[in-house]
Motif scaffolding. Structure first.
Motif, short mmCIF file in Angstrom:
data_model
loop_
_atom_site.label_atom_id
_atom_site.label_comp_id
_atom_site.label_asym_id
_atom_site.label_seq_id
_atom_site.Cartn_x
_atom_site.Cartn_y
_atom_site.Cartn_z
N ALA A 24 3.60 -12.98 20.63
CA ALA A 24 2.72 -12.78 19.36
C ALA A 24 2.82 -13.81 18.54
O ALA A 24 3.60 -14.94 18.53
N PRO A 25 2.06 -13.96 17.39
CA PRO A 25 1.85 -14.89 16.36
C PRO A 25 3.20 -14.93 15.65
O PRO A 25 3.87 -13.89 15.38
N VAL A 26 3.79 -16.12 15.20
CA VAL A 26 4.97 -16.21 14.66
C VAL A 26 4.69 -17.13 13.52
O VAL A 26 4.06 -18.05 13.50
N SER A 27 5.62 -16.92 12.35
CA SER A 27 5.75 -17.60 11.22
C SER A 27 7.14 -18.00 10.95
O SER A 27 8.13 -17.36 11.37
N VAL A 28 7.44 -19.21 10.37
CA VAL A 28 8.65 -19.36 9.86
C VAL A 28 8.79 -19.15 8.27
O VAL A 28 7.65 -19.52 7.63
N VAL A 29 9.78 -18.17 7.95
CA VAL A 29 9.76 -17.79 6.50
C VAL A 29 11.11 -18.36 5.82
O VAL A 29 12.02 -18.47 6.65
N GLY A 30 11.13 -18.54 4.66
CA GLY A 30 12.46 -18.88 4.46
C GLY A 30 12.47 -18.92 2.54
O GLY A 30 11.17 -18.66 1.95
N ASP A 31 13.57 -19.50 2.04
CA ASP A 31 13.49 -19.63 0.49
C ASP A 31 12.63 -20.80 -0.15
O ASP A 31 12.08 -20.90 -0.92
N PHE A 32 12.20 -21.75 0.95
CA PHE A 32 11.31 -22.68 0.72
C PHE A 32 9.94 -22.41 0.73
O PHE A 32 9.12 -22.92 -0.04
N ASN A 33 9.59 -21.19 1.14
CA ASN A 33 8.11 -20.54 1.15
C ASN A 33 8.23 -19.23 0.36
O ASN A 33 7.26 -18.39 0.59
N HIS A 34 9.14 -18.90 -0.45
CA HIS A 34 9.32 -17.54 -0.98
C HIS A 34 9.04 -16.37 0.04
O HIS A 34 8.85 -15.20 -0.29
N TRP A 35 9.76 -16.65 1.21
CA TRP A 35 9.63 -15.63 2.46
C TRP A 35 8.27 -15.06 2.47
O TRP A 35 8.01 -14.01 2.93
N ASN A 36 7.15 -15.90 2.37
CA ASN A 36 5.68 -15.55 2.70
C ASN A 36 5.39 -15.76 4.02
O ASN A 36 5.39 -17.08 4.34
N PRO A 37 5.23 -14.90 4.97
CA PRO A 37 4.77 -15.10 6.17
C PRO A 37 3.37 -15.61 6.40
O PRO A 37 3.21 -16.44 7.50
N ALA A 38 2.62 -15.87 5.34
CA ALA A 38 1.34 -16.55 5.48
C ALA A 38 1.63 -17.89 5.18
O ALA A 38 0.57 -18.72 5.58
N ALA A 39 2.63 -18.52 4.85
CA ALA A 39 2.59 -19.84 4.29
C ALA A 39 2.74 -21.00 5.50
O ALA A 39 2.22 -21.92 5.38
N HIS A 40 3.74 -20.42 6.51
CA HIS A 40 3.65 -21.20 7.68
C HIS A 40 3.56 -20.70 9.02
O HIS A 40 4.58 -20.78 9.66
N PRO A 41 2.54 -20.48 9.66
CA PRO A 41 2.22 -20.04 10.86
C PRO A 41 2.41 -21.14 11.79
O PRO A 41 2.31 -22.12 11.67
#
Length: 91
Positions: A24-41
């Motif tokens: 499935a589609p995957v994103s990396v989420v973390g404190d560096f992107n405010h846990w936003n799944p749309a920020a770094h797919p």
């Protein structure tokens, strides 16, 4: 897998996974992107892997996890540390 490239005052991190694991589609989420799944797919690299790139300040530490479709959270075994809930990376 984590790939690191040191730059002046920053570290470029590539968060890398096999192209179809999970399927499935995957994103990396973390404190560096405010846990936003749309920020770094993660995007296909054409070599059987997919990756997302993040530039972080040198000499810093950050929490992250992967998030796949269906609210499936998972870890990176190559993280520098695990704090019980999240992966940790040190730049």
């Amino acid at each position: 897998m984590l790939e690191r490239k040191r730059l002046k005052g920053r570290t470029q991190i590539a968060f890398v996974l096999p192209e179809h694991q999970p399927p499935a589609p995957v994103s990396v989420v973390g404190d560096f992107n405010h846990w936003n799944p749309a920020a770094h797919p993660l995007q296909s690299r054409g070599d059987g892997t997919r990756a997302a790139h993040v530039s972080l300040p040198a000499h810093s530490a950050h929490s992250f996890r992967y998030l796949a479709a269906g609210d499936y959270w998972f870890d990176d075994e190559q993280a520098d540390q695990h704090d019980g809930t999240n992966n940790r990376i040190h730049t």
